[in-house]
Design a protein around this motif. Structure first.
Motif, PDB file in Angstrom:
ATOM      1  N   PHE A  24       0.811  -1.225   0.000  1.00 34.67           N
ATOM      2  CA  PHE A  24       0.000   0.000   0.000  1.00 34.67           C
ATOM      3  C   PHE A  24       0.844   1.274   0.000  1.00 34.67           C
ATOM      4  CE2 PHE A  24      -2.998  -3.046   2.196  1.00 34.67           C
ATOM      5  CZ  PHE A  24      -3.858  -3.174   1.123  1.00 34.67           C
ATOM      6  N   ASP A  25       1.988   1.258  -0.678  1.00 39.58           N
ATOM      7  CA  ASP A  25       2.791   2.480  -0.756  1.00 39.58           C
ATOM      8  C   ASP A  25       2.063   3.513  -1.603  1.00 39.58           C
ATOM      9  OD1 ASP A  25       4.898   4.263  -0.447  1.00 39.58           O
ATOM     10  OD2 ASP A  25       5.947   3.526  -2.228  1.00 39.58           O
ATOM     11  N   GLY A  26       1.844   4.683  -1.038  1.00 41.27           N
ATOM     12  CA  GLY A  26       1.110   5.736  -1.723  1.00 41.27           C
ATOM     13  C   GLY A  26      -0.343   5.823  -1.304  1.00 41.27           C
ATOM     14  N   VAL A  27      -0.919   4.683  -0.857  1.00 38.92           N
ATOM     15  CA  VAL A  27      -2.356   4.625  -0.553  1.00 38.92           C
ATOM     16  C   VAL A  27      -3.112   5.371  -1.666  1.00 38.92           C
ATOM     17  CG1 VAL A  27      -4.081   4.805   1.287  1.00 38.92           C
ATOM     18  CG2 VAL A  27      -1.678   4.711   1.890  1.00 38.92           C
ATOM     19  N   HIS A  28      -2.853   4.940  -2.898  1.00 41.90           N
ATOM     20  CA  HIS A  28      -3.432   5.612  -4.065  1.00 41.90           C
ATOM     21  C   HIS A  28      -4.881   5.188  -4.281  1.00 41.90           C
ATOM     22  CE1 HIS A  28      -2.906   1.852  -6.254  1.00 41.90           C
ATOM     23  NE2 HIS A  28      -1.599   1.868  -6.033  1.00 41.90           N
ATOM     24  N   ARG A  29      -5.476   5.647  -5.364  1.00 41.47           N
ATOM     25  CA  ARG A  29      -6.906   5.417  -5.587  1.00 41.47           C
ATOM     26  C   ARG A  29      -7.247   3.931  -5.694  1.00 41.47           C
ATOM     27  NH1 ARG A  29      -8.395   9.320 -10.438  1.00 41.47           N
ATOM     28  NH2 ARG A  29     -10.302   8.070 -10.387  1.00 41.47           N
ATOM     29  N   GLY A  30      -6.328   3.144  -6.236  1.00 41.83           N
ATOM     30  CA  GLY A  30      -6.555   1.696  -6.271  1.00 41.83           C
ATOM     31  C   GLY A  30      -6.559   1.104  -4.871  1.00 41.83           C
ATOM     32  N   HIS A  31      -5.575   1.509  -4.067  1.00 42.43           N
ATOM     33  CA  HIS A  31      -5.524   1.045  -2.678  1.00 42.43           C
ATOM     34  C   HIS A  31      -6.760   1.497  -1.908  1.00 42.43           C
ATOM     35  CE1 HIS A  31      -0.853   1.237  -3.076  1.00 42.43           C
ATOM     36  NE2 HIS A  31      -1.321   0.074  -3.477  1.00 42.43           N
ATOM     37  N   GLN A  32      -7.169   2.738  -2.150  1.00 41.71           N
ATOM     38  CA  GLN A  32      -8.334   3.280  -1.440  1.00 41.71           C
ATOM     39  C   GLN A  32      -9.577   2.448  -1.740  1.00 41.71           C
ATOM     40  OE1 GLN A  32      -8.536   7.498  -2.479  1.00 41.71           O
ATOM     41  NE2 GLN A  32      -6.321   7.622  -2.239  1.00 41.71           N
ATOM     42  N   ALA A  33      -9.701   2.002  -2.990  1.00 42.84           N
ATOM     43  CA  ALA A  33     -10.858   1.185  -3.362  1.00 42.84           C
ATOM     44  C   ALA A  33     -10.816  -0.166  -2.651  1.00 42.84           C
ATOM     45  CB  ALA A  33     -10.890   0.990  -4.874  1.00 42.84           C
ATOM     46  N   THR A  34      -9.641  -0.779  -2.607  1.00 45.00           N
ATOM     47  CA  THR A  34      -9.500  -2.081  -1.955  1.00 45.00           C
ATOM     48  C   THR A  34      -9.759  -1.980  -0.457  1.00 45.00           C
ATOM     49  OG1 THR A  34      -7.890  -2.817  -3.609  1.00 45.00           O
ATOM     50  CG2 THR A  34      -7.904  -3.983  -1.508  1.00 45.00           C
ATOM     51  N   ILE A  35      -9.126  -0.990   0.187  1.00 42.42           N
ATOM     52  CA  ILE A  35      -9.304  -0.814   1.631  1.00 42.42           C
ATOM     53  C   ILE A  35     -10.747  -0.418   1.934  1.00 42.42           C
ATOM     54  CG2 ILE A  35      -8.596   0.558   3.629  1.00 42.42           C
ATOM     55  CD1 ILE A  35      -5.786   0.733   2.293  1.00 42.42           C
ATOM     56  N   GLY A  36     -11.310   0.459   1.097  1.00 44.72           N
ATOM     57  CA  GLY A  36     -12.701   0.857   1.285  1.00 44.72           C
ATOM     58  C   GLY A  36     -13.657  -0.319   1.186  1.00 44.72           C
ATOM     59  N   HIS A  37     -13.377  -1.246   0.265  1.00 38.84           N
ATOM     60  CA  HIS A  37     -14.176  -2.466   0.125  1.00 38.84           C
ATOM     61  C   HIS A  37     -14.134  -3.261   1.427  1.00 38.84           C
ATOM     62  CE1 HIS A  37     -15.176  -6.218  -2.519  1.00 38.84           C
ATOM     63  NE2 HIS A  37     -15.382  -6.509  -1.254  1.00 38.84           N
ATOM     64  N   ALA A  38     -12.920  -3.409   1.991  1.00 41.67           N
ATOM     65  CA  ALA A  38     -12.777  -4.172   3.231  1.00 41.67           C
ATOM     66  C   ALA A  38     -13.504  -3.501   4.391  1.00 41.67           C
ATOM     67  CB  ALA A  38     -11.291  -4.344   3.560  1.00 41.67           C
ATOM     68  N   VAL A  39     -13.398  -2.182   4.476  1.00 38.51           N
ATOM     69  CA  VAL A  39     -14.059  -1.443   5.555  1.00 38.51           C
ATOM     70  C   VAL A  39     -15.580  -1.600   5.463  1.00 38.51           C
ATOM     71  CG1 VAL A  39     -14.547   0.875   6.445  1.00 38.51           C
ATOM     72  CG2 VAL A  39     -12.188   0.214   5.894  1.00 38.51           C
ATOM     73  N   LYS A  40     -16.134  -1.444   4.263  1.00 40.01           N
ATOM     74  CA  LYS A  40     -17.592  -1.570   4.089  1.00 40.01           C
ATOM     75  C   LYS A  40     -18.056  -2.990   4.391  1.00 40.01           C
ATOM     76  CE  LYS A  40     -21.399  -0.691   0.891  1.00 40.01           C
ATOM     77  NZ  LYS A  40     -22.116  -1.929   1.306  1.00 40.01           N
ATOM     78  N   ARG A  41     -17.286  -3.958   3.903  1.00 46.83           N
ATOM     79  CA  ARG A  41     -17.650  -5.372   4.140  1.00 46.83           C
ATOM     80  C   ARG A  41     -17.654  -5.678   5.634  1.00 46.83           C
ATOM     81  NH1 ARG A  41     -19.450  -9.638   4.454  1.00 46.83           N
ATOM     82  NH2 ARG A  41     -19.155 -11.504   3.179  1.00 46.83           N
ATOM     83  N   ALA A  42     -16.674  -5.140   6.349  1.00 48.28           N
ATOM     84  CA  ALA A  42     -16.604  -5.376   7.793  1.00 48.28           C
ATOM     85  C   ALA A  42     -17.783  -4.720   8.513  1.00 48.28           C
ATOM     86  CB  ALA A  42     -15.279  -4.840   8.337  1.00 48.28           C
ATOM     87  N   ARG A  43     -18.074  -3.496   8.152  1.00 48.70           N
ATOM     88  CA  ARG A  43     -19.181  -2.791   8.819  1.00 48.70           C
ATOM     89  C   ARG A  43     -20.515  -3.484   8.568  1.00 48.70           C
ATOM     90  NH1 ARG A  43     -17.312   3.453   7.507  1.00 48.70           N
ATOM     91  NH2 ARG A  43     -15.728   3.579   9.163  1.00 48.70           N
ATOM     92  N   ASP A  44     -20.706  -3.926   7.321  1.00 51.25           N
ATOM     93  CA  ASP A  44     -21.962  -4.600   6.974  1.00 51.25           C
ATOM     94  C   ASP A  44     -22.137  -5.892   7.775  1.00 51.25           C
ATOM     95  OD1 ASP A  44     -22.505  -2.604   5.186  1.00 51.25           O
ATOM     96  OD2 ASP A  44     -21.992  -3.762   3.396  1.00 51.25           O
ATOM     97  N   ALA A  45     -20.996  -6.549   8.076  1.00 50.18           N
ATOM     98  CA  ALA A  45     -21.056  -7.838   8.771  1.00 50.18           C
ATOM     99  C   ALA A  45     -20.854  -7.712  10.282  1.00 50.18           C
ATOM    100  CB  ALA A  45     -19.991  -8.780   8.191  1.00 50.18           C
ATOM    101  N   GLY A  46     -20.631  -6.472  10.754  1.00 53.39           N
ATOM    102  CA  GLY A  46     -20.397  -6.281  12.181  1.00 53.39           C
ATOM    103  C   GLY A  46     -19.061  -6.818  12.643  1.00 53.39           C
ATOM    104  N   LEU A  47     -18.063  -6.782  11.748  1.00 57.44           N
ATOM    105  CA  LEU A  47     -16.719  -7.292  12.058  1.00 57.44           C
ATOM    106  C   LEU A  47     -15.715  -6.141  12.105  1.00 57.44           C
ATOM    107  CD1 LEU A  47     -16.747 -10.350   9.613  1.00 57.44           C
ATOM    108  CD2 LEU A  47     -17.288 -10.350  12.059  1.00 57.44           C
ATOM    109  N   GLN A  48     -14.467  -6.453  12.480  1.00 52.27           N
ATOM    110  CA  GLN A  48     -13.388  -5.480  12.492  1.00 52.27           C
ATOM    111  C   GLN A  48     -12.671  -5.496  11.138  1.00 52.27           C
ATOM    112  OE1 GLN A  48     -12.266  -3.590  15.513  1.00 52.27           O
ATOM    113  NE2 GLN A  48     -14.390  -4.132  15.922  1.00 52.27           N
ATOM    114  N   SER A  49     -12.279  -4.331  10.643  1.00 56.32           N
ATOM    115  CA  SER A  49     -11.494  -4.263   9.403  1.00 56.32           C
ATOM    116  C   SER A  49     -10.017  -4.112   9.756  1.00 56.32           C
ATOM    117  CB  SER A  49     -11.947  -3.093   8.533  1.00 56.32           C
ATOM    118  OG  SER A  49     -11.877  -1.869   9.252  1.00 56.32           O
ATOM    119  N   VAL A  50      -9.190  -4.890   9.072  1.00 57.42           N
ATOM    120  CA  VAL A  50      -7.749  -4.893   9.341  1.00 57.42           C
ATOM    121  C   VAL A  50      -6.980  -4.717   8.037  1.00 57.42           C
ATOM    122  CG1 VAL A  50      -5.793  -6.189  10.269  1.00 57.42           C
ATOM    123  CG2 VAL A  50      -8.055  -6.461  11.302  1.00 57.42           C
TER     124      VAL A  50
END
Length: 308
Positions: A24-50
């Motif tokens: 994740f060097d740069g945390v660029h728009r591609g990284h943001q999409a991937t991390i954002g996917h994980a965050v949303k998936r975790a919130r929807d399932a009531g889990l922690q995002s890592v």
């Protein structure tokens, strides 16, 4: 956001999680999409995002001397990841021993035993384990064996250009900070401690802050740039110069910034420099007067760009 150094420091009571993995060097728009996917998936399932990442860069450990230019220092990368709403950041010290973990051992020891992954979100080009032997198909097989799902996050692109850290490093190296900013989703930032220079800028009437940057910092091509000096919560307009000061037969490559309408002592402070526009290349002038005239023009251009 919780922060852990090493997966063995994850609290024993940490519940099931949605994990995404990468440098994740740069945390660029591609990284943001991937991390954002994980965050949303975790919130929807009531889990922690890592977010699971590595330090130092794996290539430097596996192939010493090949460390790529760094787009974001570890502290800055953590800040950007936290801004995406991540619950926990796990930084794994990347060693030779760790690099030799077979794919199955990496998944079992890290994702299953310590992070209790329920879902693993990865980019389309994800590889893992010793000699990058693991791929998406193997990860899915292991997920079925150990009880986690695998979800892909598509690459992000503009036209035919896929946004990647490698692409952004090439933009920065070429001095194309506008293209780098498009892929990053923000201006490229160079960070460093302010040190004493030759005081030549002050003598010319344009004092500069001289940045002592990290060894592997992604410094743009030699030239003059318009940008912002970041000092805490302050964003200070600046005309920045990258190069060797050829008019004065300089040899050391430097990053320095003249902060507009500022007169203060910055020595010893760690500041950021966000590069917004490439004004011109580095030029060797025949004397002081034409150099001063050009700097005045650079400052005027910077002022107009940043005020616009």
């Amino acid at each position: 956001m919780q922060r852990w150094r090493g997966y063995d420091t994850v609290p024993s009571g940490f519940g099931r999680s949605v994990v995404t993995i990468g440098v994740f060097d740069g945390v660029h728009r591609g990284h943001q999409a991937t991390i954002g996917h994980a965050v949303k998936r975790a919130r929807d399932a009531g889990l922690q995002s890592v977010v699971l990442t590595f330090d130092p860069h794996p290539s430097e450990v596996v192939r010493p001397g090949t460390h790529p230019a760094v787009l974001t220092e570890p502290r800055r990368k953590a800040e950007l990841i936290a801004e995406l709403g991540v619950d926990a950041l796990c930084v794994v010290p990347f060693t030779l021993d760790f690099s030799r973990l077979p794919p199955e051992a990496f998944v079992h020891d890290v994702l299953v035993e310590h992070l209790h992954a329920a879902v693993v979100v990865v980019g389309d080009n994800f590889r893992f384990g010793h000699k990058a032997a693991g791929d998406g198909a193997l990860l899915r097989d292991l997920g079925r064996r150990w009880g986690f799902a695998v979800e892909d996050s598509p690459l992000v692109s503009s036209g035919d250009t896929v946004f990647s850290s490698t692409y952004i490093r090439a933009c920065v190296a070429a001095g194309d900070v506008a293209a780098a900013a498009e892929a990053l989703g923000r201006p490229h930032r160079v960070e460093g401690v302010i040190v004493r220079g030759d005081q030549r800028g002050r003598q010319l009437g344009f004092p500069t802050a001289n940045f002592l940057t990290g060894t592997h910092t992604a410094v743009p091509a030699d030239g003059v740039y318009a940008g912002w000096v970041i000092r805490g919560d302050e964003r200070l307009p600046a005309a920045a110069s990258v190069g060797t000061n050829p008019t004065f037969s300089g040899e050391d490559r430097r990053v320095e910034a003249h902060i507009l309408d500022f007169d203060g002592d910055l020595y010893g402070e760690r500041l950021g420099l966000e590069l917004v526009a490439n004004l011109r290349g580095q030029v060797k002038y025949d004397g002081i007067e034409p150099l001063i005239a050009q700097i005045k023009e650079d400052v005027a251009q910077t002022r107009a760009l940043l005020n616009g």
